[in-house]
Design a protein around this motif. Structure first.
Motif, PDB file in Angstrom:
ATOM      1  N   GLY A  45       0.773  -1.232   0.000  1.00  0.00           N
ATOM      2  CA  GLY A  45       0.000   0.000   0.000  1.00  0.00           C
ATOM      3  C   GLY A  45       0.803   1.280   0.000  1.00  0.00           C
ATOM      4  N   PHE A  46       2.122   1.203  -0.158  1.00  0.00           N
ATOM      5  CA  PHE A  46       2.945   2.409  -0.213  1.00  0.00           C
ATOM      6  C   PHE A  46       2.888   3.004  -1.622  1.00  0.00           C
ATOM      7  CE2 PHE A  46       4.558   0.221   3.449  1.00  0.00           C
ATOM      8  CZ  PHE A  46       4.930   1.225   4.321  1.00  0.00           C
ATOM      9  N   ALA A  47       2.828   4.316  -1.687  1.00  0.00           N
ATOM     10  CA  ALA A  47       2.732   4.998  -2.981  1.00  0.00           C
ATOM     11  C   ALA A  47       3.887   5.949  -3.240  1.00  0.00           C
ATOM     12  CB  ALA A  47       1.414   5.767  -3.068  1.00  0.00           C
ATOM     13  N   GLU A  48       4.617   6.345  -2.166  1.00  0.00           N
ATOM     14  CA  GLU A  48       5.729   7.285  -2.316  1.00  0.00           C
ATOM     15  C   GLU A  48       6.980   6.699  -1.666  1.00  0.00           C
ATOM     16  OE1 GLU A  48       4.682  11.600  -1.761  1.00  0.00           O
ATOM     17  OE2 GLU A  48       2.884  10.687  -0.884  1.00  0.00           O
ATOM     18  N   VAL A  49       8.048   6.603  -2.443  1.00  0.00           N
ATOM     19  CA  VAL A  49       9.297   5.992  -1.964  1.00  0.00           C
ATOM     20  C   VAL A  49      10.467   6.912  -2.301  1.00  0.00           C
ATOM     21  CG1 VAL A  49      10.850   3.997  -2.126  1.00  0.00           C
ATOM     22  CG2 VAL A  49       8.365   3.654  -2.257  1.00  0.00           C
ATOM     23  N   VAL A  50      11.360   7.061  -1.340  1.00  0.00           N
ATOM     24  CA  VAL A  50      12.601   7.813  -1.529  1.00  0.00           C
ATOM     25  C   VAL A  50      13.756   6.820  -1.560  1.00  0.00           C
ATOM     26  CG1 VAL A  50      14.170   9.520  -0.515  1.00  0.00           C
ATOM     27  CG2 VAL A  50      11.685   9.850  -0.370  1.00  0.00           C
ATOM     28  N   VAL A  51      14.669   6.998  -2.491  1.00  0.00           N
ATOM     29  CA  VAL A  51      15.858   6.144  -2.597  1.00  0.00           C
ATOM     30  C   VAL A  51      17.087   7.033  -2.500  1.00  0.00           C
ATOM     31  CG1 VAL A  51      17.168   4.551  -4.063  1.00  0.00           C
ATOM     32  CG2 VAL A  51      14.671   4.452  -4.057  1.00  0.00           C
ATOM     33  N   ASN A  52      17.985   6.735  -1.557  1.00  0.00           N
ATOM     34  CA  ASN A  52      19.255   7.473  -1.549  1.00  0.00           C
ATOM     35  C   ASN A  52      20.294   6.673  -2.307  1.00  0.00           C
ATOM     36  OD1 ASN A  52      19.767   5.444   0.401  1.00  0.00           O
ATOM     37  ND2 ASN A  52      21.145   6.774   1.554  1.00  0.00           N
ATOM     38  N   HIS A  53      21.267   7.346  -2.839  1.00  0.00           N
ATOM     39  CA  HIS A  53      22.311   6.642  -3.584  1.00  0.00           C
ATOM     40  C   HIS A  53      23.589   7.453  -3.598  1.00  0.00           C
ATOM     41  CE1 HIS A  53      21.973   9.314  -7.072  1.00  0.00           C
ATOM     42  NE2 HIS A  53      20.665   9.129  -7.096  1.00  0.00           N
ATOM     43  N   ALA A  54      24.698   6.754  -3.866  1.00  0.00           N
ATOM     44  CA  ALA A  54      26.005   7.409  -3.973  1.00  0.00           C
ATOM     45  C   ALA A  54      26.784   6.735  -5.101  1.00  0.00           C
ATOM     46  CB  ALA A  54      26.751   7.346  -2.640  1.00  0.00           C
ATOM     47  N   TRP A  55      27.322   5.553  -4.810  1.00  0.00           N
ATOM     48  CA  TRP A  55      28.144   4.826  -5.793  1.00  0.00           C
ATOM     49  C   TRP A  55      27.303   4.447  -7.018  1.00  0.00           C
ATOM     50  CZ3 TRP A  55      32.779   3.857  -7.474  1.00  0.00           C
ATOM     51  CH2 TRP A  55      33.066   2.701  -8.201  1.00  0.00           C
ATOM     52  N   LEU A  56      27.691   4.979  -8.205  1.00  0.00           N
ATOM     53  CA  LEU A  56      27.012   4.678  -9.473  1.00  0.00           C
ATOM     54  C   LEU A  56      25.507   4.948  -9.383  1.00  0.00           C
ATOM     55  CD1 LEU A  56      28.847   1.323 -10.355  1.00  0.00           C
ATOM     56  CD2 LEU A  56      29.406   3.632 -11.162  1.00  0.00           C
ATOM     57  N   GLY A  57      25.161   5.961  -8.608  1.00  0.00           N
ATOM     58  CA  GLY A  57      23.754   6.214  -8.336  1.00  0.00           C
ATOM     59  C   GLY A  57      22.931   6.583  -9.554  1.00  0.00           C
ATOM     60  N   GLN A  58      23.547   7.203 -10.545  1.00  0.00           N
ATOM     61  CA  GLN A  58      22.779   7.587 -11.723  1.00  0.00           C
ATOM     62  C   GLN A  58      22.200   6.365 -12.422  1.00  0.00           C
ATOM     63  OE1 GLN A  58      22.000  10.817 -12.494  1.00  0.00           O
ATOM     64  NE2 GLN A  58      20.560   9.839 -13.895  1.00  0.00           N
ATOM     65  N   GLN A  59      22.922   5.243 -12.330  1.00  0.00           N
ATOM     66  CA  GLN A  59      22.398   4.013 -12.925  1.00  0.00           C
ATOM     67  C   GLN A  59      21.078   3.603 -12.272  1.00  0.00           C
ATOM     68  OE1 GLN A  59      24.950   0.598 -13.494  1.00  0.00           O
ATOM     69  NE2 GLN A  59      26.771   1.870 -13.715  1.00  0.00           N
ATOM     70  N   ILE A  60      20.979   3.830 -10.960  1.00  0.00           N
ATOM     71  CA  ILE A  60      19.745   3.493 -10.248  1.00  0.00           C
ATOM     72  C   ILE A  60      18.600   4.366 -10.749  1.00  0.00           C
ATOM     73  CG2 ILE A  60      18.617   3.442  -7.995  1.00  0.00           C
ATOM     74  CD1 ILE A  60      21.359   2.880  -6.758  1.00  0.00           C
ATOM     75  N   GLU A  61      18.860   5.671 -10.877  1.00  0.00           N
ATOM     76  CA  GLU A  61      17.817   6.578 -11.371  1.00  0.00           C
ATOM     77  C   GLU A  61      17.424   6.230 -12.806  1.00  0.00           C
ATOM     78  OE1 GLU A  61      17.905  10.701 -10.653  1.00  0.00           O
ATOM     79  OE2 GLU A  61      19.189  10.576  -8.858  1.00  0.00           O
ATOM     80  N   ASP A  62      18.413   5.928 -13.638  1.00  0.00           N
ATOM     81  CA  ASP A  62      18.121   5.595 -15.038  1.00  0.00           C
ATOM     82  C   ASP A  62      17.287   4.322 -15.136  1.00  0.00           C
ATOM     83  OD1 ASP A  62      19.571   7.812 -15.786  1.00  0.00           O
ATOM     84  OD2 ASP A  62      21.381   6.686 -16.315  1.00  0.00           O
ATOM     85  N   HIS A  63      17.572   3.365 -14.266  1.00  0.00           N
ATOM     86  CA  HIS A  63      16.869   2.081 -14.335  1.00  0.00           C
ATOM     87  C   HIS A  63      15.448   2.172 -13.777  1.00  0.00           C
ATOM     88  CE1 HIS A  63      16.471  -2.311 -14.430  1.00  0.00           C
ATOM     89  NE2 HIS A  63      15.871  -2.204 -13.251  1.00  0.00           N
ATOM     90  N   LEU A  64      15.277   2.880 -12.673  1.00  0.00           N
ATOM     91  CA  LEU A  64      13.981   2.909 -11.994  1.00  0.00           C
ATOM     92  C   LEU A  64      13.090   4.049 -12.449  1.00  0.00           C
ATOM     93  CD1 LEU A  64      15.111   2.111  -8.335  1.00  0.00           C
ATOM     94  CD2 LEU A  64      14.300   0.507 -10.079  1.00  0.00           C
TER      95      LEU A  64
END
Length: 223
Positions: A45-64
């Protein structure tokens, strides 16, 4: 309630897999580890999620992306340098709001039902604890009723699972920068403001190649 996935670790013990791939995108049974969390959060039932990142973090944003493919809204807290768990959460507080929020380590594999945590928080934190794994036999805390205390020799200990509900008030007085979460939790425990529960279901800390293989064995049948 919003949720935060901690995804800033380098995953050094998973090299060479993490030399060019951020740890949350390492695949387990053919699926990036972080996607299991996102799907479980949506189901809870969660609708809003925050993800923190550092190492190769742009890959996480690009993928998700913005999370639409999973049926939720994703926002990111980018760290130039890893801020440890406490510092990373503190930086993300403006994205998480003023209410208690769920936080889950991005490098665990579990079937914990996150919907169980969508309830009022009595103190400053509620921790999910698990049996001590072989790689961490001394544990972290003990559970007496629903109250959590710092592990002591005379008390049976349990291990923090990396799943918790935290109040923003836990971080009162903190300053930006790198700092650990554990000292804040222990200070709150001393005031009786940390509750907890013991979870006996599936849980693996995917912190090494051996434990990655264990997670593969657990998840492969469900795939």
């Amino acid at each position: 309630m919003k949720a935060m996935i901690l995804a800033a670790g380098k995953g050094e013990r998973l090299r060479p897999l993490t030399l060019h791939t951020p740890k949350p995108l390492v695949q387990v049974a053919g699926v990036p580890l972080i996607e299991y969390h996102l799907r479980a959060l949506v189901a809870a039932g969660f609708a809003e999620v925050v993800v923190n990142h550092a190492w190769l973090g742009q890959q996480i944003e690009d993928h998700l992306g913005d999370g639409a493919q999973f049926g939720l809204s994703l926002r990111y807290s980018a760290e130039g340098e890893p801020l440890e768990t406490g510092g990373g959460i503190f930086q993300a507080l403006p994205l998480l709001g003023d209410e208690p929020f769920l936080v889950v380590n991005g490098d665990i594999c579990t079937d914990y039902p996150f919907a169980e945590l969508r309830r009022p928080l009595a103190g400053l934190a509620h921790l999910v604890l698990v049996d001590n794994p072989a790689h961490h036999p001394v544990g972290d805390f003990y559970l007496e009723g629903e109250q959590v205390g710092d592990a002591q020799a005379e008390q049976p200990s349990l291990t923090y699972s990396g799943i918790a509900v935290l109040s923003p008030a836990l971080f009162a007085g903190c300053q930006p920068g790198s700092f650990k979460l554990a000292p804040l939790l222990r200070a709150a425990m001393a005031k009786g403001l940390v509750s907890g529960e013991h979870y006996a279901g599936r849980w693996v800390d995917v912190g090494s190649h051996e434990r990655l293989a264990e997670a593969e064995r657990l998840l492969a049948p469900s795939r």
